[in-house]
Motif scaffolding. Structure first.
Motif, PDB file in Angstrom:
ATOM      1  N   ARG A 176       0.805  -1.191  -0.065  1.00  0.00           N
ATOM      2  CA  ARG A 176      -0.022  -0.148  -0.042  1.00  0.00           C
ATOM      3  C   ARG A 176       0.751   1.047  -0.128  1.00  0.00           C
ATOM      4  O   ARG A 176       1.744   1.294   0.930  1.00  0.00           O
ATOM      5  CB  ARG A 176      -0.768   0.094   1.191  1.00  0.00           C
ATOM      6  CG  ARG A 176      -1.942  -1.329   1.354  1.00  0.00           C
ATOM      7  CD  ARG A 176      -3.003  -1.006   2.154  1.00  0.00           C
ATOM      8  NE  ARG A 176      -3.813  -2.155   2.308  1.00  0.00           N
ATOM      9  CZ  ARG A 176      -3.358  -3.470   2.655  1.00  0.00           C
ATOM     10  NH1 ARG A 176      -2.295  -3.321   3.426  1.00  0.00           N
ATOM     11  NH2 ARG A 176      -4.108  -4.552   2.623  1.00  0.00           N
ATOM     12  N   VAL A 177       0.587   1.908  -1.044  1.00  0.00           N
ATOM     13  CA  VAL A 177       1.361   3.381  -1.089  1.00  0.00           C
ATOM     14  C   VAL A 177       0.371   4.665  -0.733  1.00  0.00           C
ATOM     15  O   VAL A 177      -0.592   4.763  -1.281  1.00  0.00           O
ATOM     16  CB  VAL A 177       2.125   3.357  -2.421  1.00  0.00           C
ATOM     17  CG1 VAL A 177       3.059   4.611  -2.776  1.00  0.00           C
ATOM     18  CG2 VAL A 177       2.791   2.008  -2.757  1.00  0.00           C
ATOM     19  N   TYR A 178       1.029   5.335   0.013  1.00  0.00           N
ATOM     20  CA  TYR A 178       0.229   6.722   0.368  1.00  0.00           C
ATOM     21  C   TYR A 178       1.137   7.731  -0.043  1.00  0.00           C
ATOM     22  O   TYR A 178       2.164   7.771   0.290  1.00  0.00           O
ATOM     23  CB  TYR A 178       0.140   6.716   1.781  1.00  0.00           C
ATOM     24  CG  TYR A 178      -0.564   5.493   2.292  1.00  0.00           C
ATOM     25  CD1 TYR A 178      -2.010   5.560   2.701  1.00  0.00           C
ATOM     26  CD2 TYR A 178       0.258   4.370   2.816  1.00  0.00           C
ATOM     27  CE1 TYR A 178      -2.747   4.649   3.186  1.00  0.00           C
ATOM     28  CE2 TYR A 178      -0.536   3.467   3.434  1.00  0.00           C
ATOM     29  CZ  TYR A 178      -1.840   3.304   3.525  1.00  0.00           C
ATOM     30  OH  TYR A 178      -2.348   2.227   4.001  1.00  0.00           O
ATOM     31  N   VAL A 179       0.565   8.734  -0.967  1.00  0.00           N
ATOM     32  CA  VAL A 179       1.327   9.778  -1.478  1.00  0.00           C
ATOM     33  C   VAL A 179       0.735  10.982  -1.178  1.00  0.00           C
ATOM     34  O   VAL A 179      -0.495  11.195  -1.360  1.00  0.00           O
ATOM     35  CB  VAL A 179       1.724   9.679  -2.999  1.00  0.00           C
ATOM     36  CG1 VAL A 179       2.208  10.900  -3.500  1.00  0.00           C
ATOM     37  CG2 VAL A 179       2.285   8.470  -3.384  1.00  0.00           C
ATOM     38  N   THR A 180       1.429  11.929  -0.228  1.00  0.00           N
ATOM     39  CA  THR A 180       0.627  13.349   0.196  1.00  0.00           C
ATOM     40  C   THR A 180       1.392  14.245  -0.459  1.00  0.00           C
ATOM     41  O   THR A 180       2.628  14.424  -0.358  1.00  0.00           O
ATOM     42  CB  THR A 180       0.562  13.097   1.750  1.00  0.00           C
ATOM     43  OG1 THR A 180       1.805  13.009   1.989  1.00  0.00           O
ATOM     44  CG2 THR A 180      -0.409  12.270   2.047  1.00  0.00           C
ATOM     45  N   PRO A 181       0.677  15.515  -0.722  1.00  0.00           N
ATOM     46  CA  PRO A 181       1.559  16.914  -0.783  1.00  0.00           C
ATOM     47  C   PRO A 181       2.568  17.114   0.452  1.00  0.00           C
ATOM     48  O   PRO A 181       2.066  16.806   1.476  1.00  0.00           O
ATOM     49  CB  PRO A 181       0.612  17.850  -1.028  1.00  0.00           C
ATOM     50  CG  PRO A 181      -0.747  17.182  -0.696  1.00  0.00           C
ATOM     51  CD  PRO A 181      -0.550  15.604  -0.401  1.00  0.00           C
ATOM     52  N   LYS A 182       3.613  17.439   0.193  1.00  0.00           N
ATOM     53  CA  LYS A 182       4.819  17.804   1.394  1.00  0.00           C
ATOM     54  C   LYS A 182       3.925  18.963   2.130  1.00  0.00           C
ATOM     55  O   LYS A 182       3.318  19.944   1.671  1.00  0.00           O
ATOM     56  CB  LYS A 182       6.183  18.381   0.832  1.00  0.00           C
ATOM     57  CG  LYS A 182       7.185  17.153   0.395  1.00  0.00           C
ATOM     58  CD  LYS A 182       8.476  17.809   0.187  1.00  0.00           C
ATOM     59  CE  LYS A 182       9.270  16.547  -0.817  1.00  0.00           C
ATOM     60  NZ  LYS A 182       9.993  15.689   0.278  1.00  0.00           N
ATOM     61  N   LYS A 183       4.402  19.281   3.357  1.00  0.00           N
ATOM     62  CA  LYS A 183       4.273  20.342   4.354  1.00  0.00           C
ATOM     63  C   LYS A 183       4.551  21.494   3.332  1.00  0.00           C
ATOM     64  O   LYS A 183       5.694  21.586   3.067  1.00  0.00           O
ATOM     65  CB  LYS A 183       4.613  19.975   5.713  1.00  0.00           C
ATOM     66  CG  LYS A 183       3.994  19.180   6.092  1.00  0.00           C
ATOM     67  CD  LYS A 183       3.617  20.137   7.881  1.00  0.00           C
ATOM     68  CE  LYS A 183       2.801  19.445   8.664  1.00  0.00           C
ATOM     69  NZ  LYS A 183       1.459  18.777   7.636  1.00  0.00           N
ATOM     70  N   GLY A 184       3.638  22.481   3.554  1.00  0.00           N
ATOM     71  CA  GLY A 184       4.045  23.733   2.952  1.00  0.00           C
ATOM     72  C   GLY A 184       4.023  23.910   1.350  1.00  0.00           C
ATOM     73  O   GLY A 184       4.006  24.930   0.700  1.00  0.00           O
ATOM     74  N   VAL A 185       3.602  22.822   0.564  1.00  0.00           N
ATOM     75  CA  VAL A 185       3.371  22.860  -0.790  1.00  0.00           C
ATOM     76  C   VAL A 185       1.869  23.157  -1.008  1.00  0.00           C
ATOM     77  O   VAL A 185       1.081  22.433  -0.216  1.00  0.00           O
ATOM     78  CB  VAL A 185       3.671  21.494  -1.243  1.00  0.00           C
ATOM     79  CG1 VAL A 185       3.112  21.476  -2.801  1.00  0.00           C
ATOM     80  CG2 VAL A 185       5.215  21.212  -1.445  1.00  0.00           C
TER      81      VAL A 185
END
Lengths: 83, 83
Positions: free
Chosen positions: B5-14
């Motif tokens: 399972r792969v979770y991709v999230t926008p980086k903090k501050g982006v």
């Protein structure tokens, strides 16, 4: 403060063209061990202070109305209390 | 068989315009308790039989090359062995 994590995935048996595209791209890059890919959404919500039971029922409503398409997608909600 | 399972999230501050759009839609629907929304991707991969350590290193490569954009996104991988 309440942090909720919502996972939305295509239902079993529903075509997932995005997953198919990722699968083909991975195989073309040499990752022949990958046999299947399903692509869904992951959302993190920050909510103001409210009781956990109420947060859960409001979040289920949000999923039904906006965050997921219940005809073709499943969703799962995790709720965590943060300070 | 390996399930990842792969979770991709926008980086903090982006900036996360999709999250902002979902936030505004939820507030317009009456969910004023929602303060922030971040939208990411969730992928489930089925891989053929291979050792867990190798699966993890191959999956990290796949994330760097295709599944995530490491400049603006974080990713997290969970690996599970299934029969």
């Amino acid at each position: 403060m309440v942090i909720a994590r919502v996972y939305v995935t295509p239902k079993k048996g529903v075509l997932d063209p995005q997953g198919k595209a990722v699968l083909q791209a991975l195989q073309a890059l040499g990752y022949g061990e990958v046999e299947e890919v399903r692509v869904g959404k992951f959302m993190e919500l920050r909510l103001g202070e409210l009781p956990e039971a109420e947060a859960r029922s409001r979040l289920a409503e949000m999923c039904e109305k906006l965050l997921a398409n219940p005809l073709i997608e499943d969703y799962r909600v995790e709720v965590e209390r943060a300070r």
